[in-house]
Design an enzyme around this catalytic site. Structure first.
Site, short mmCIF file in Angstrom:
data_model
loop_
_atom_site.label_atom_id
_atom_site.label_comp_id
_atom_site.label_asym_id
_atom_site.label_seq_id
_atom_site.Cartn_x
_atom_site.Cartn_y
_atom_site.Cartn_z
CD GLU A 192 -3.75 -3.38 5.67
OE1 GLU A 192 -3.06 -3.26 4.64
OE2 GLU A 192 -4.23 -4.44 6.04
CD GLU A 385 1.40 -3.07 5.57
OE1 GLU A 385 0.94 -4.01 4.88
OE2 GLU A 385 1.07 -2.87 6.75
P1 P53 Z 1 -0.26 -10.95 4.14
C1 P53 Z 1 -5.21 -8.08 3.05
C2 P53 Z 1 -5.17 -7.20 1.99
C3 P53 Z 1 -4.25 -6.15 1.98
C4 P53 Z 1 -3.38 -5.99 3.06
O1 P53 Z 1 -0.53 -9.41 3.91
C5 P53 Z 1 -3.43 -6.86 4.12
C6 P53 Z 1 -4.34 -7.92 4.14
C7 P53 Z 1 -4.38 -8.88 5.26
O2 P53 Z 1 -3.94 -10.12 4.82
O3 P53 Z 1 -2.67 -6.71 5.22
C8 P53 Z 1 -1.47 -5.97 5.24
O4 P53 Z 1 0.73 -11.07 5.26
C9 P53 Z 1 -1.09 -5.89 6.69
C10 P53 Z 1 0.18 -6.61 7.03
C11 P53 Z 1 0.29 -7.83 6.15
C12 P53 Z 1 0.44 -7.38 4.71
O5 P53 Z 1 -0.62 -6.54 4.32
O6 P53 Z 1 -1.58 -11.53 4.47
O7 P53 Z 1 -1.03 -4.57 7.19
O8 P53 Z 1 0.17 -6.91 8.41
O9 P53 Z 1 1.32 -8.70 6.52
C13 P53 Z 1 0.54 -8.52 3.74
O10 P53 Z 1 0.32 -11.45 2.86
#
Ligand code: P53
Length: 484
Positions: A192, A385
């Protein structure tokens, strides 16, 4: 009987994780602390408001080392993958996953960043993990830096603001490519890459409260420029090995204009440009786009470039795009100019439902996004993801009846299959995540995304044992039947 979806036979179905969110074992075998492991867990009354989790200063990082205040740092503990990886990889395989996306912790390989030789113990851990994947027949996709820059690099070199860090990173990248190219075909230099500009402290270093907003923004775009160059140099180096591929990874902030008022339509276009296309444009087209030049000029950001930087970017675009997709949001002029407070503000969409964290669920938006990226770039796409975070507890039968996750995944799979019919070259998908992990944004363990439940709470109390949720069995069946 469910609905049968069409996917190519060779489609890479898989699951994604990240080192600091799973491994634990933060102080063994020569590992240093990364910035992620220095952010304490904070209990929040309003889960949507993460501002209380972001009081990060150099002093708070230094204090965390000895942890005299006795705070809990969840990313030091993860879900204990370091010790349980064999069981986890077996469970992934049994669910039918074909590819496992994970990250290598820079802190295990070059703990201080400036060592001459890599830490053999760190290499050994990942070799064991890759051997296990090979044994189970899982392909691997590796993220080289998933928000977890070693703290010594920030403390001693000022992090990514310093151009010297490009060479430290490159040394690390070359070592892991040389060591592991036989196991790993797909590499992502940065997770990201667009989030660093939003959350400098998390992605690239500390926040300096004495600086103005524009000064901070300028500093983060400078860090980003160094990361673009570092990534391009990884691409250049990777040409040594024909069988590996380097891709980019962007948090896709899919947005719609709030309504058909041209003011809002234009506002959305401008936000789209600077918040997402800018990143892909630099990494795929290999140049800073024209609209970004105007943006930098108007806001007063002057990037420092070395001679040759633009050629390096131009000559080394990535070969494929990966992106995370969780939600969409709306944009309106009313939301105001780009200010600190609303950088990540997500405009509501009355047609969508949101999770407890305010993430608006939008499967159709995934088809829209896939078409948008394919139209614009014409390179293979991979969703690295996608998933849903929910508060969950084991029930009396030691499982979780997570029908909402089954719905979420199934609806997104359906739109992926539609996009493929539209002609989009989508070659794989790794869900976030096959197993419960520590949350990146809020540090909780309670924000669970997995198909496999892990018995830890927010303070790492629990057995750490793994239990299969309903979605695990659903997914396994989907792999066999492609029915949702
Ligand atoms: P968490 C923000 C917006 C979109 C993706 O996020 C993001 C974030 C950061 O919070 O991160 C990605 O765990 C990231 C992962 C993360 C996952 O999204 O905050 O690449 O490491 O765990 C989900 O709910």
């Amino acid at each position: 009987m469910g609905k049968k979806l069409e996917f190519p036979q060779e489609f890479l179905w898989g699951g994604a994780t990240a080192a600091t969110q799973i491994e634990g074992a933060y102080d063994v075998d020569g590992k240093s602390l990364s910035i992620m492991e220095m952010i304490p867990f904070v209990e929040l009354e309003d889960r949507k408001d993460l501002s209380k989790t972001r009081n990060l200063t150099m002093q708070s990082f230094l204090d965390s080392i000895e942890n005299k205040k006795g705070l809990h740092y969840p990313k030091r503990f993860g879900n204990d993958f370091y010790h349980r990886y064999k069981e986890d990889i077996r469970l992934f395989k049994e669910a039918g996953l074909k590819i496992f996306r994970m990250s290598i912790a820079w802190t295990r390989i070059f703990p201080n960043g400036d060592e001459k030789e890599p830490n053999q113990k760190g290499l050994e851990f990942y070799r064991n993990v890759f051997e296990e994947c090979k044994k189970q027949g899982l392909e691997v996709m590796v993220t080289m830096n998933h928000f977890d820059t070693p703290f010594p690099i920030i403390q001693n070199y000022n992090g990514w603001k310093n151009r010297e860090v490009i060479d430290m990173y490159l040394k690390y990248a070359k070592v892991i490519i040389d060591e592991f190219n036989q196991y790993v075909k797909y590499w992502l230099p940065f997770n990201e890459i667009n989030l660093g500009v939003l959350f400098s402290a998390i992605a690239t270093g500390e926040e300096d409260a004495s600086k103005s907003f524009v000064e901070k923004l300028a500093a983060t775009y400078q860090e980003l420029h160094h990361q673009f160059i570092a990534q391009a140099k990884v691409v250049e180096y990777s040409k040594k090995y024909e069988h590996i591929k380097i891709g980019c990874m962007v948090a896709d902030t899919t947005t719609y204009p709030l309504d058909c008022n041209p003011i809002n339509v234009l506002e959305n276009q401008q936000k789209e440009q600077m918040k997402k296309f800018f990143y892909y444009d630099v990494m795929i087209k290999g140049e800073y786009p024209s609209y970004s030049k105007r943006f930098f000029k108007e806001i007063g950001v002057n990037l420092e470039m070395a001679s040759g930087d633009l050629e390096i970017l131009k000559n080394n675009p990535v070969e494929f795009i990966t992106f995370s997709y969780y939600m969409s949001s709306t944009i309106s002029k009313e939301m105001g100019e780009l200010t600190e407070g609303n950088l990540m503000r997500l405009g509501k969409n009355p047609f969508l439902k949101a999770t407890d964290w305010g993430w608006q669920i939008d499967p159709l938006g995934l088809r829209y996004t896939l078409n948008q990226l394919w139209d614009r770039y014409q390179v293979p796409l991979f969703i690295s993801e996608n998933g849903i975070g929910v508060l969950e507890k084991l029930n009396a039968n030691n499982t979780v009846e997570d029908d909402y996750r089954i719905d979420y995944l199934g609806q997104h799979f359906e739109q992926m299959s539609e996009a493929i019919k539209d002609g989009v070259d989508l070659f794989g998908y790794t869900m976030w995540t096959p197993i419960d992990v520590v949350s990146a944004g809020s540090n909780e363990f309670s924000k669970r995304y997995g198909m496999i439940f892990v018995d830890y709470d927010d303070y790492h109390n629990g057995t750490g044992d793994r239990y299969l949720k309903k979605s695990y069995h659903w997914f396994k069946n989907f792999m066999e039947t492609k029915e949702i």
